[in-house]
Design an enzyme around this catalytic site. Structure first.
Site, short mmCIF file in Angstrom:
data_model
loop_
_atom_site.label_atom_id
_atom_site.label_comp_id
_atom_site.label_asym_id
_atom_site.label_seq_id
_atom_site.Cartn_x
_atom_site.Cartn_y
_atom_site.Cartn_z
N SER A 160 21.25 -9.47 97.26
CA SER A 160 21.00 -9.85 98.65
C SER A 160 22.28 -9.66 99.45
O SER A 160 23.39 -9.82 98.92
CB SER A 160 20.59 -11.32 98.73
N TYR A 182 22.11 -20.30 96.34
CA TYR A 182 21.54 -18.95 96.22
C TYR A 182 22.58 -17.85 96.45
O TYR A 182 22.72 -16.93 95.63
CB TYR A 182 20.39 -18.79 97.22
N THR A 185 25.08 -17.24 93.63
CA THR A 185 24.50 -16.63 92.42
C THR A 185 24.36 -15.13 92.59
O THR A 185 24.50 -14.37 91.62
CB THR A 185 23.14 -17.24 92.05
N LYS A 186 24.08 -14.68 93.79
CA LYS A 186 23.96 -13.24 94.02
C LYS A 186 25.34 -12.56 94.03
O LYS A 186 25.47 -11.42 93.58
CB LYS A 186 23.21 -12.97 95.32
N VAL A 215 12.92 -10.12 103.85
CA VAL A 215 11.54 -9.67 103.66
C VAL A 215 10.57 -10.84 103.77
O VAL A 215 10.84 -11.94 103.28
CB VAL A 215 11.40 -8.99 102.27
#
Length: 259
Positions: A160, A182, A185-186, A215
């Protein structure tokens, strides 16, 4: 079977039939559209998903659209499930040409998708890391022997743009809400991707991270400007790179994403 016969079988399987892909988290959203897109390009596609009913529904829908699809029971957080998935692909196909690590979770968010770093539940953090990072490592390592049997293996880790430390640290860039679980972690996933690329340099295995953009899926509450099919475009492109394509990179539709 002798050692020579095993080697000959491995060589033969490289040229047998269409390219074989496995997409994790492929029962819905971006993962489903990646599977559909690869299938439209002639790949035989394994639909990796942990929910039996949703997985088989996705397989049936893909087959109805003309895709050569098959189901792969797969929970990326479970060592046994991942090992069994690898054995299934080996028995059925003998090799793997494309692995798309798409399965991921966001973790709990507050109003406006915010994840406050000062109020994190560490068990919740571990759960997101286990899926978004450790799950990718589990699956990739389990499937690596089958990828090595393919003539032009490709691995895509769905990341991401919020993983970009460059963008996150620039107050002039709009990066959305604070997502203290989040987003890191990416970033972790991207760092792992680079280490795989370094280790696999010269083997023919190309591995890259892909940003699908924002999205409209259940992941975003369907509040986003891009369709799952649009989000699948970059992962599909990276899954079908030519032999002289990049490895160890981070890409979105517009090109390279800064680290």
């Amino acid at each position: 079977m002798s050692e020579n016969e095993t080697e000959n079988e491995t060589e033969n399987v490289k040229d047998r039939g269409p390219r074989v892909a496995l997409v994790t988290g492929a029962n819905k959203g971006i993962g489903y559209e990646i599977a559909a897109g690869l299938g439209a390009l002639g790949h035989r596609v394994g639909v990796g998903a942990r929910d039996d009913a949703r997985r088989e529904t996705a397989v049936a829908k893909l087959r109805a659209a003309g895709v050569d699809a098959f189901g792969v029971p797969l929970d990326v957080t479970d060592d046994r499930s991942v090992a069994e998935a690898a054995r299934l692909v080996e028995r059925r196909e003998g090799r793997l040409d494309v692995l798309v690590n798409n399965a991921g979770i966001s973790g709990e968010t507050g109003p406006g998708w915010v994840q406050d770093p000062t109020a994190l539940d560490l068990d919740a953090v571990r759960a997101v890391v286990d899926t978004n990072v450790l799950g990718v490592i589990r699956v990739t390592n389990a499937l690596l022997p089958l990828l090595r049997r393919a003539p032009a293996p490709r691995v895509v880790n769905v990341s991401s743009a919020v993983a970009s430390l460059t963008r996150q640290a620039d107050p002039a860039v709009e990066v959305g809400p604070v997502m203290a679980v989040y987003a890191p972690t990416k970033s972790f996933l991207n760092a792992v991707t680079v280490q795989y690329a370094r280790h696999l340099a010269g083997t023919g295995i190309l591995i890259n991270a892909a940003c699908p953009g924002l999205v409209a899926t259940d992941f975003t509450g369907f509040q986003a400007p891009r369709t799952p099919r649009q989000g699948a475009a970059t992962p599909i492109r990276l899954a079908t790179l030519p032999d002289d394509g990049p490895t160890g990179g981070f890409f979105e539709d517009a090109g390279v994403v800064p680290w």
